[in-house]
Design a protein around this motif. Sequence first.
Motif, PDB file in Angstrom:
ATOM      1  N   ARG A 188       2.160   4.734   1.136  1.00  0.00           N
ATOM      2  CA  ARG A 188       2.188   5.442   2.406  1.00  0.00           C
ATOM      3  C   ARG A 188       2.124   6.951   2.166  1.00  0.00           C
ATOM      4  O   ARG A 188       2.439   7.437   1.094  1.00  0.00           O
ATOM      5  CB  ARG A 188       3.461   5.080   3.183  1.00  0.00           C
ATOM      6  N   TYR A 246       0.274   4.566   6.507  1.00  0.00           N
ATOM      7  CA  TYR A 246      -0.716   4.264   5.489  1.00  0.00           C
ATOM      8  C   TYR A 246      -1.787   5.353   5.515  1.00  0.00           C
ATOM      9  O   TYR A 246      -2.191   5.819   6.573  1.00  0.00           O
ATOM     10  CB  TYR A 246      -1.388   2.920   5.753  1.00  0.00           C
ATOM     11  N   HIS A 291       0.831  -1.203   0.000  1.00  0.00           N
ATOM     12  CA  HIS A 291       0.000   0.000   0.000  1.00  0.00           C
ATOM     13  C   HIS A 291       0.860   1.246   0.000  1.00  0.00           C
ATOM     14  O   HIS A 291       1.900   1.292   0.624  1.00  0.00           O
ATOM     15  CB  HIS A 291      -0.904   0.012   1.241  1.00  0.00           C
ATOM     16  N   THR A 304      -3.818   5.433  10.868  1.00  0.00           N
ATOM     17  CA  THR A 304      -3.685   5.921   9.486  1.00  0.00           C
ATOM     18  C   THR A 304      -3.623   7.442   9.481  1.00  0.00           C
ATOM     19  O   THR A 304      -4.068   8.105  10.417  1.00  0.00           O
ATOM     20  CB  THR A 304      -4.888   5.495   8.612  1.00  0.00           C
ATOM     21  N   ILE A 362      -4.997   0.052  14.647  1.00  0.00           N
ATOM     22  CA  ILE A 362      -4.747   0.491  13.263  1.00  0.00           C
ATOM     23  C   ILE A 362      -4.687   2.017  13.229  1.00  0.00           C
ATOM     24  O   ILE A 362      -5.671   2.701  13.511  1.00  0.00           O
ATOM     25  CB  ILE A 362      -5.851  -0.020  12.316  1.00  0.00           C
ATOM     26  N   MET A 364      -6.075   1.887   3.637  1.00  0.00           N
ATOM     27  CA  MET A 364      -6.514   0.911   4.631  1.00  0.00           C
ATOM     28  C   MET A 364      -8.021   0.715   4.649  1.00  0.00           C
ATOM     29  O   MET A 364      -8.563   0.064   5.538  1.00  0.00           O
ATOM     30  CB  MET A 364      -6.043   1.368   6.024  1.00  0.00           C
ATOM     31  N   ARG A 393      -9.260  -2.913   4.917  1.00  0.00           N
ATOM     32  CA  ARG A 393      -8.915  -3.498   6.209  1.00  0.00           C
ATOM     33  C   ARG A 393      -9.802  -2.947   7.317  1.00  0.00           C
ATOM     34  O   ARG A 393     -10.323  -3.701   8.152  1.00  0.00           O
ATOM     35  CB  ARG A 393      -7.439  -3.194   6.509  1.00  0.00           C
ATOM     36  N   LEU A 394     -10.005  -1.620   7.335  1.00  0.00           N
ATOM     37  CA  LEU A 394     -10.847  -0.995   8.352  1.00  0.00           C
ATOM     38  C   LEU A 394     -12.284  -1.486   8.258  1.00  0.00           C
ATOM     39  O   LEU A 394     -12.930  -1.771   9.272  1.00  0.00           O
ATOM     40  CB  LEU A 394     -10.797   0.530   8.210  1.00  0.00           C
TER      41      LEU A 394
END
Length: 578
Positions: free
Chosen positions: A421, A428, A419, A495, A493, A433, A436-437
């Motif tokens: 950045r 990220y 991914h 971000t 997580i 994300m 994923r989230l």
Amino acid sequence: MEGTTLAEEENKIQRIDSIKSRLNDNIDEKERVNLLLALAEETHITNTPYALELSNRAHVESKELCYKKGQARSLRLLGICNWLLSHNEEAMTALLESLWIFEDIEDRKGEANTLISIGNVLNTMSDFEQAVGYFFQSSRIFQLLKDKKGQGEILNSIGEVFVNIGNYNEAITYFNKSTRLFKEINDKRSLAVSLKNIGIISLKLKKTEEAQAYLDRSITYAKDCMDAYTEAESLNYMGQAYELLTDRDTARDIYFKSLLKCQEIGFRRGEGMVLLSLGQLFFDEGDNKSAEQYIQEALMVAEMIKSRMDICKANNYLAKIYEQKQDFKKALLYHKAFYEEKEGLVSKDISNKINLQKQSFEVNSVQKELDFYKTKYEEIMKAFKDLQSLNVSLQTELDLKVRLNAELSKQLGGKDQEHRRDYLTELYTIRAMDSRLKQVFEKVKKSKGELSVGIIQIDYFATINQKFSSKVANDVLKTIAQHLKDNLRSRDILTRYQGTKFALMILDMKASKAFVYCEKIRQAVEDYRWGAIANGLKVTISIGLSDDLSVSGYQELIIQAETKLKQPGKSVGNHVRY
């Protein structure tokens, strides 16, 4: 439109003379800043170094006056001028700082224009996915503002991304749309760019005579509005058209004319392109010595301005030259450099990220609209109805992302990608994300577990930027990001969200428990020795939390958490709320 050329040029000269005359008068300090910026805007195409100097003076003076709009405008012009002069890193620094200030003062048009400029720099640096993300954000704002010029520029920019990834049929659709818009509003300079782009596509599709017609019109319009950059680029492609027609003498003359113009105005990106064209021409004629000379110069320019596409092309040509000279050791060296650069160019997670923008782009845009309209419910409803009738609907945008994803996937050849950045913090981005989230939120909701989402905001960031410098502000962002990573659990997580904000998903905790967890993080940031970055620097953060799993998606938790940051009647800054 051609009949008005002389009158337009005279009007421009009169405007410049009038601004210079007013600058000599005894005027208010803010008005002086505005006049410096007006003069920079009038001259940034015809005399970029002069406009750069004016923008810098305006920035210094607006900073002394604490005049935020002047700071934002001057930084944006500094970014544009640096980009035109191929100083891409300086351009990015100035434009990101400009964007933060425009967001802070809620200047939507300034924000949209800056987003385009950032996207253009990223596109130049071959970071196509990031560029597209900025273009889409800008597009939504221009549509809300009903700004046809802005919409046309976005169409042009998206078309240029398609050119860079080799999808010429898609690109021509966007260039044709932008051309119609610019004709409608009679914007000659933008029309010159659109016609140049259509000429390039015609050239790629081997429609040489059609390409010459478009490029000739582009050169005419560019001369009319004294746009030496577009004129130089169009001349380079006109040379390529003559080369396709095997008229190499004419092609060579046009290339040298373009090269001279690029060197006169300091247009390094254009200079590198013409040097490559000349190198290829001499290579095709069998003059390897001249070919090597020009392509080595092109490689040097490309490396200086970090143009990865031109670095790739130059290495490829040099490998072929040394093969013909039977210097296989050097040929292998340049082949290796070519493939390494090509690998990085097409495989740096672009496909994944464009696909992941689908939902997050809509959420971020809607949130900005909510911030913009705030409690004006009736205006929000009107804006919603306006959105339904926009020329480029959300579905069109989503379809475009899918097509971009498919096109880039062909180049990637199915390789796994990391991914992308964030540019400054190496975190990220929330777009990266998104899947994923969403997956974690749905899993926790289904299992009736516990989860909190926090929005972390750096307090008074614009003041830090104004009081110290953009470098200090960037260091603060990077340090905060590293501090958060060091103090979080591995399963949480983190971000980069937007502007000066970070998003945090905290697993196995309701907001009441997450409050204690986040309070420790807040205190650690406050206690950090910020004076090591800049004398007198103090930095704090605020965190808003939400744990309402009755909502349909994590994006709504983000909106709720942001709302907690802005509760009326409560203290501002250095707090955790839920």
